[in-house]
Write a protein that holds these residues in place. Sequence first.
Motif: not given
Length: 318
Positions: A261-287
């Motif tokens: 996620e950090k690497a994607a945001w640092d590189a301006g990669n469009a996939a950064a949003t997907v990575l952030t959301l999947r990190r939030i979900w994996t952290e338990g942010g849907t429970l």
Amino acid sequence: MAAKNILLFGATGQIGSFILEAILTTRDSFGRVAIFTSARTAETKSAYLEKLKQQKIEIIIGDVDDENAVKAAYNGIDTVISALGRNTLAQQISLIRLAAASPDVKWFFPSEYGTDIAYGPASANEKPHQQKLKVRAVIEREISRSDLDYSYIVTGPFAEMYLDFTPGLEEAGGWDVKRRKAVLLGEKGAARVSLTTMKDVGTLVLSALLNAGPEVRNRPLRVNSFTTTPAEIQAEFERQTTGQPWESVSETSLERLRELEKAAWDAGNAAATVLTLRRIWTEGGTLYEKRDNGLIGEPKVMGLQEVIANEIRRVSSL
């Protein structure tokens, strides 16, 4: 007061179409049902819009940035549902202000479907949440002083998208039925996540419209189809396919997900949003301790087995 005359923005889009389909299943429960669409959509989807007209759907053609067109569309409408996409969320601010000024509109559903943008204190700093947070700020700081009610339909991740690999970024998790390949998020795929199918988004919005008491207004409704884990999803895929372990099943740890996620945001990669959301979900942010499906009549929603069966059929048809 229950919704009677409804106007939808974004009704021909990915999520909006499911909301409209759900409303059509009980069309006679409402008075007017209208969609606001652009001239371009009216041209490119003319056959679809003609079919909607035959189902007693009004088609209003205009530009969402044209205040006069929106004001005219609001005439006689008591409930507005927005399903505008991520790239056009800011346009809702004008729509909401105009709704608050309208003598007719009494209830507004902003385009909230997805990850909870106010799950905890850290949510305010998540980059993908910023446009939705701006919309909420207008509603809660300005519009709360009017007689316009609102409801946020917070669904968590769409099950169909959660199952899919992100092209070029398989470490972000997903399943490929044809290749019998899976990448599970979190240690041993044990991180619980609540998912909602796109079809169920429509079902849940419809149920909110039909169960319109004060308990569903002026608050987020945290709803979903089911809660599971990547490991349980994998087990169900194996059960419904070969009955044997798949050839390639790996894991992406939460730590690795954060690095990507950090690497994607640092590189301006469009996939950064997907990575952030999947990190939030994996952290338990849907429970949550309790979901809000019961507040809107506990509508029938899909389960894990049905979702996996649908995914296998979809892939098999390609």
